[in-house]
Design an enzyme around this catalytic site. Structure first.
Site, mmCIF file in Angstrom:
data_model
loop_
_atom_site.group_PDB
_atom_site.id
_atom_site.type_symbol
_atom_site.label_atom_id
_atom_site.label_comp_id
_atom_site.label_asym_id
_atom_site.label_seq_id
_atom_site.Cartn_x
_atom_site.Cartn_y
_atom_site.Cartn_z
ATOM 1 C CB THR A 149 -1.021 -0.040 1.157
ATOM 2 O OG1 THR A 149 -1.940 1.040 0.995
ATOM 3 C CG2 THR A 149 -0.361 0.057 2.513
ATOM 4 C CG ASN A 150 -0.306 4.621 -1.563
ATOM 5 O OD1 ASN A 150 -0.999 5.406 -0.944
ATOM 6 N ND2 ASN A 150 -0.746 3.983 -2.643
ATOM 7 N NE ARG A 151 5.670 7.251 3.889
ATOM 8 C CZ ARG A 151 6.142 6.587 4.938
ATOM 9 N NH1 ARG A 151 5.374 6.391 5.983
ATOM 10 N NH2 ARG A 151 7.376 6.129 4.925
#
Ligand code: CTP
Length: 405
Positions: free
Chosen positions: A210-212
Site C-alpha cells: 500500500t502507500n501513505r
C-alpha cells in the site's frame, strides 16, 4: 459539513419515544455552527424536557403557537421567516397528517405552513401507522409538495415489536438536511465521482502493498461537492474511514477494483476527480497461505503492472466522449521535478486539470502546497492551505471548466 455554519435551522420535535434522539441531532447541528431553534409539540415535552434542548442549543425552545419572540414578533412567524431549513425529527403520524392537510394548531405546524424554507421530515411510528393508507397518502402528498422524507428504518420499536418505523439513523437525517440546504448550490444536479485513499494489493492473506495516502484529500473534495449540492459518488479504499454524509459510497481494495468502480460510476458523470493513490504494481502471484519467514533469509516478490485508470479514462473519452466524464482531474504527488512531471502526466492522461503536490509535504499532513495546471497551460501556484480550502479552489476551477463545455 460547512454547509450548516451560520444557517438557521428550526428543529421540530414531536411526540415519539424517538424524541430523545433529537437531542443528538440538535447537538450535532449546533456544533456544526447552525443556529438551532427547537420547536416541540406538547406531546414531545412529555418524552424529553425542553431544558435538554435549551442546554444543547443555547436557545429558547418554542412550544406555543402564539408565543411572543424577543423582538415582540409572534415567534412562529419570525422563525418561519428566518429558517433556512425546517427539520422535523422525529415526525409522528399525527404531525405528518397535520402538515399534509395544512393544520396550524401548534407552533411547529404553523411554522411548517408559513415557511418558504425546505422541509425535511424523519418519521418515527409503529409499523401499522406507517403502513396505513392514510399515512401513505399523507407522505405522498407532502413529497409532491417538495417535502423531503427520510424513510424510517426497520428494527426494534417502542411497542417491543420488530418492524418498519424506527427513526432513521442520525447520519441519514443529517445527510438529508445537508442536501436540502445545498439544493440550489452551484453543483446542484451534477454527478461528481471522487476517489480517495491508497489501494491495497495482497501479497498473501494477511499482507498488502500500500502507500501513505490518508484519503483525506478525497474526503475534503467529496464534502465540498456535497455542500455545493452535487450528487457525489465516493470510491474509497478505507473500510472504516469517515464517510461523507450523503455520498454514495463504494469501498474497494485493489487498483483493479478501483478501476472497475470508476469506469462504472463515472459513466455520464460531470466530473471525475482521481485523488486516490492507486498502486502501479501488484504481486504477480499472491500466496494463498501466509508466507513464513523460516523458509529463507530473503524474500523476492515478483510484481506486475496494474492498469493506469486515468489512461483508461482518457481512452474512453477519446472513443466514446458522450458516455465518459466531462471533466477529469488528476493529482501528481512528486518527490522531484514537480511541475515538469505533473505537466507530463496531464498530457499523458489527457486531463483537464492536474493538482501537483510536492512530497513529503503532502501525505498525511494537514496543509498542502499545491499548483494547479490546466490543459490550456494556465498555472496557479497556491500558498499552503487546508485540504478543504484546496477542495474549494479545485471545484471553482471545475465549475468554470463545466460552464465552458
Ligand atoms: N493514477 C491512475 N492509475 C494508476 C496510478 C495513478 O489513475 N495506476 C492516477 C492517480 O489517481 C493520480 C494520477 O494518476 O490522479 C497520477 O498518479 P501518480 O501516482 O502520481 O502517477 P503515475 O501515473 O502512477 O506515474 P509515476 O508512478 O510514474 O509517477
Amino acid at each position: 459539513m460547512k454547509i450548516f455554519r451560520d444557517k438557521t435551522i428550526v428543529l421540530g420535535v414531536t411526540g415519539s419515544i424517538a424524541a430523545y434522539k433529537a437531542a443528538s441531532l440538535a447537538s450535532n447541528l449546533y456544533q456544526a455552527g447552525a443556529r438551532v431553534h427547537v420547536t416541540m409539540t406538547i406531546a414531545a415535552t412529555k418524552f424529553i424536557a425542553p431544558l435538554t434542548f435549551e442546554s444543547l442549543t443555547h436557545t429558547r425552545v418554542v412550544t406555543e403557537v402564539l408565543a411572543l419572540g424577543s423582538d415582540s414578533e409572534i415567534e412562529h412567524v419570525n422563525l418561519a421567516k428566518l429558517a433556512d431549513l425546517v427539520l422535523i425529527a422525529p415526525a409522528t403520524a399525527n404531525t405528518i397528517a397535520k402538515l399534509a392537510h395544512g393544520f396550524a394548531d401548534d407552533a411547529l405546524s404553523a411554522i411548517a405552513l408559513d415557511t418558504r424554507a425546505p422541509i425535511v421530515l424523519a418519521p418515527a411510528m409503529e409499523t401499522g401507522m406507517w403502513e396505513n393508507p392514510a399515512t401513505r397518502e399523507n407522505i405522498d402528498k407532502l413529497r409532491g409538495r417538495g417535502v423531503i422524507v427520510v424513510e424510517p428504518s426497520s428494527g426494534h420499536l417502542a411497542s417491543g415489536a420488530e418492524g418498519l418505523g424506527r427513526l432513521a439513523e442520525l447520519e441519514g437525517i443529517l445527510a438529508a438536511a445537508r442536501a436540502a440546504l445545498a439544493r440550489r448550490g452551484t453543483l446542484a444536479g451534477k454527478r461528481i465521482v471522487v476517489t480517495a485513499g491508497g489501494t491495497q494489493e495482497p501479497i498473501d492473506p494477511v499482507r498488502v502493498i500500500t502507500n501513505r495516502s490518508s484519503g483525506r484529500m478525497g474526503l475534503a473534495l467529496a464534502e465540498a461537492a456535497l455542500d455545493r449540492g452535487a450528487q457525489v459518488y465516493f470510491i474509497t479504499t478505507h473500510s472504516d474511514g469517515v464517510i461523507p454524509l450523503g455520498a454514495f459510497v463504494t469501498r474497494v481494495e485493489t487498483t483493479s477494483e478501483l478501476q472497475e468502480a470508476v469506469l462504472e460510476q463515472a459513466r455520464g458523470a460531470d466530473a471525475l476527480i482521481m485523488a486516490a493513490a492507486p498502486s502501479d504494481f501488484r504481486a504477480l502471484a499472491p500466496a494463498t497461505q501466509k508466507i513464513r519467514k523460516e523458509k529463507s533469509d530473503e524474500l523476492v516478490l515478483k510484481l506486475t503492472r496494474n492498469p493506469d485508470i486515468l489512461e483508461a479514462v482518457a481512452e474512453w473519452r477519446a472513443t466514446k466522449p458522450d458516455a465518459a466524464p466531462r471533466v477529469v482531474v488528476g493529482f501528481a504527488a512528486e518527490t522531484e521535478h514537480l511541475l515538469e512531471n505533473a505537466r507530463a502526466k496531464l498530457e499523458r492522461k489527457r486531463l483537464d486539470l492536474i493538482v501537483a503536490n510536492p512530497v513529503p509535504q503532502t501525505f498525511g499532513s494537514e496543509r498542502v502546497k499545491a499548483t494547479l495546471i490546466q490543459q490550456s497551460g494556465e498555472t496557479l501556484e497556491l500558498e499552503p492551505l487546508s485540504k478543504s480550502g484546496l477542495a474549494e479552489i479545485i471545484f471553482d476551477r471545475i465549475e468554470v471548466l463545466l460552464d465552458a463545455r
